[in-house]
Write a protein that holds these residues in place. Structure first.
Motif, short mmCIF file in Angstrom:
data_model
loop_
_atom_site.label_atom_id
_atom_site.label_comp_id
_atom_site.label_asym_id
_atom_site.label_seq_id
_atom_site.Cartn_x
_atom_site.Cartn_y
_atom_site.Cartn_z
N PRO A 317 29.59 20.44 27.12
CA PRO A 317 29.06 21.05 25.59
C PRO A 317 29.18 22.60 25.55
CG PRO A 317 27.50 19.47 27.02
CD PRO A 317 28.76 19.69 27.86
N THR A 318 29.22 23.12 24.47
CA THR A 318 29.26 24.39 24.09
C THR A 318 28.16 25.18 25.12
OG1 THR A 318 29.94 24.04 21.95
CG2 THR A 318 28.99 26.16 22.20
N GLY A 319 28.70 26.13 25.55
CA GLY A 319 27.71 27.03 26.43
C GLY A 319 27.60 26.47 28.01
N ASP A 320 27.99 25.38 28.08
CA ASP A 320 28.12 24.79 29.56
C ASP A 320 29.26 25.33 30.32
OD1 ASP A 320 25.45 23.91 28.96
OD2 ASP A 320 26.03 21.87 29.14
N SER A 321 29.10 25.11 31.62
CA SER A 321 30.01 25.45 32.52
C SER A 321 30.47 24.14 33.34
CB SER A 321 29.75 26.42 33.65
OG SER A 321 29.52 27.89 33.01
N VAL A 322 31.69 24.07 33.90
CA VAL A 322 32.09 23.09 34.64
C VAL A 322 33.05 23.62 36.04
CG1 VAL A 322 34.19 22.65 33.71
CG2 VAL A 322 33.44 20.78 34.83
N THR A 323 32.74 23.06 37.05
CA THR A 323 33.80 23.24 37.98
C THR A 323 34.66 22.22 38.52
OG1 THR A 323 31.91 24.52 39.06
CG2 THR A 323 33.85 23.86 40.65
N GLN A 324 35.96 22.80 38.54
CA GLN A 324 36.96 21.46 38.42
C GLN A 324 37.78 21.81 39.70
OE1 GLN A 324 39.60 21.59 35.23
NE2 GLN A 324 37.95 21.10 33.78
N CYS A 325 38.29 20.72 40.30
CA CYS A 325 39.06 20.99 41.77
C CYS A 325 40.54 20.33 41.43
CB CYS A 325 38.38 20.08 42.80
SG CYS A 325 39.41 20.18 44.44
N SER A 326 41.30 20.93 41.97
CA SER A 326 42.75 20.64 42.03
C SER A 326 43.45 20.75 43.38
CB SER A 326 43.66 21.64 40.94
OG SER A 326 43.45 23.09 41.42
#
Length: 358
Positions: A317-326
């Motif tokens: 959502p707008t304003g939220d953050s996410v941590t992604q792994c590659s």
């Protein structure tokens, strides 16, 4: 972006053939190349670590040939060299790489001029130098003695010496010379390296620190190109056993490599939900300038220990953050992460963070 297909290699070969007829110098009676002029005083010898490397050259029919490449010298020319010969190269500086190619295999190599399409001159801006055949014989280029007269075929045991020109932007140094064995710049194949002294120090000085938050350009579809605040969280060394049930398309060279898991946090600055597909822009960078892309695992049903993939099916959502792994598989003896890079949309070069301390 680098090409990894033989199509790209063949296309470059065709372009090279069109230009070879205009290379500098004349042949003497014995077939050697004779330069047309004295070396300009503006040229500078660069401290490339010369020497021989035994490598594999893959021809356009996907046949491997063992060759020995011996780098002799690397010289930085002047900006006026390129601008005088080709208007498109105005603002760049030509670099002249001289090396010898020896066929160490049992079969004749067709079109040996294509060996140099496996070579990359890596700039300190993390970009490949543009290969350009500026050797004289073309209008205004008679005093550029960087001759490229390869034979039509190369018999077992035979050698030839060649000079290839690479153009770099003004003010950009050289990190290394690289050779990719699997075809045209194939990061999954074996790599040979000739470092340039001082290149790593120059690159390191321009790296962001691991905790720095930097906006990166990302195509967010409905919201267009967004600048997402991003920061690396960790770079973790994995184990090939972690990937045995993951179904990743690994080459034989990669199966002998080492997986690393890179986690980066992003914040959605757009006006609508953000689909989590930023990790394909992540590059794991080595000290030699190799850019190791991710091994896509968003389609997998199973988890990779230390690198969860369930985030790919969610939106932010707008304003939220996410941590992604590659997942990035590093091949080659002694190769290890040096920096984390983000390949931005519609902008050359990488945003890069130092990997040490992550």
């Amino acid at each position: 972006m680098r090409l990894s297909s033989q199509f790209g290699k063949a296309a470059m070969g065709a372009a090279v053939l069109l230009l070879l007829a205009g290379c500098a110098g004349e042949r003497d009676a014995g077939g050697a190349v004779v330069g047309t002029s004295e070396r300009p005083a503006s040229w500078t010898d660069l401290p490339v670590r010369t020497g021989a490397r035994d490598v594999v050259h893959t021809d356009v029919d996907d046949r491997p040939h063992t060759v020995r490449i011996t780098v002799r010298s690397l010289v930085r020319g002047s900006e006026k060299d390129g601008a005088r010969v080709d208007e498109e190269l105005k603002g760049t500086v030509p670099h002249y790489l001289t090396f010898e190619v020896t066929n160490t295999g049992p079969r004749t190599i067709p079109d040996p001029f294509m060996v140099d399409s496996d070579l990359v001159l890596m700039g300190t801006d993390w970009e490949d130098g543009q290969e350009a055949h500026l050797s004289g014989g073309r209008p205004g280029g008679a005093d550029l003695p960087c001759a490229n007269f390869p034979p039509e075929t190369l018999a077992p045991g035979a050698s030839y010496e060649v000079c290839v020109t690479y153009a770099l932007p003004e003010g950009v140094g050289v990190l290394s010379v690289l050779h990719y064995a699997g075809g045209y710049h194939d990061e999954t194949a074996a790599v040979a390296v000739w470092p340039v002294d001082g290149g790593v120090e120059t690159v390191s000085a321009g790296l962001a620190e691991p905790g720095d938050v930097i906006p990166v350009r990302h195509d967010a579809d409905e919201d267009g190109i967004l600048e997402l605040p991003a920061t690396p969280v960790s770079v973790r060394r994995g184990n090939m056993a972690d990937l045995k049930d993951a179904g990743l398309p690994l080459t034989e060279e990669e199966r002998r490599g080492v997986p690393y898991y890179v986690s980066v946090t992003y914040t959605n600055t757009g006006t609508s939900d953000l689909y989590n597909d930023q990790s394909d822009r992540i590059r794991l960078l080595t000290r030699d300038g190799r850019q190791i892309p991710e091994k896509s695992h968003y389609f997998m049903d199973s988890e990779v220990p230390g690198c969860p993939s369930d985030w790919i099916f969610a939106t932010v959502p707008t304003g939220d953050s996410v941590t992604q792994c590659s997942i990035h598989v590093v091949t080659g003896e002694g190769q290890k992460p040096f920096a984390v890079g983000f390949d931005q949309v519609d902008r050359a070069g990488l945003v890069a963070w130092r990997a040490e301390g992550l």
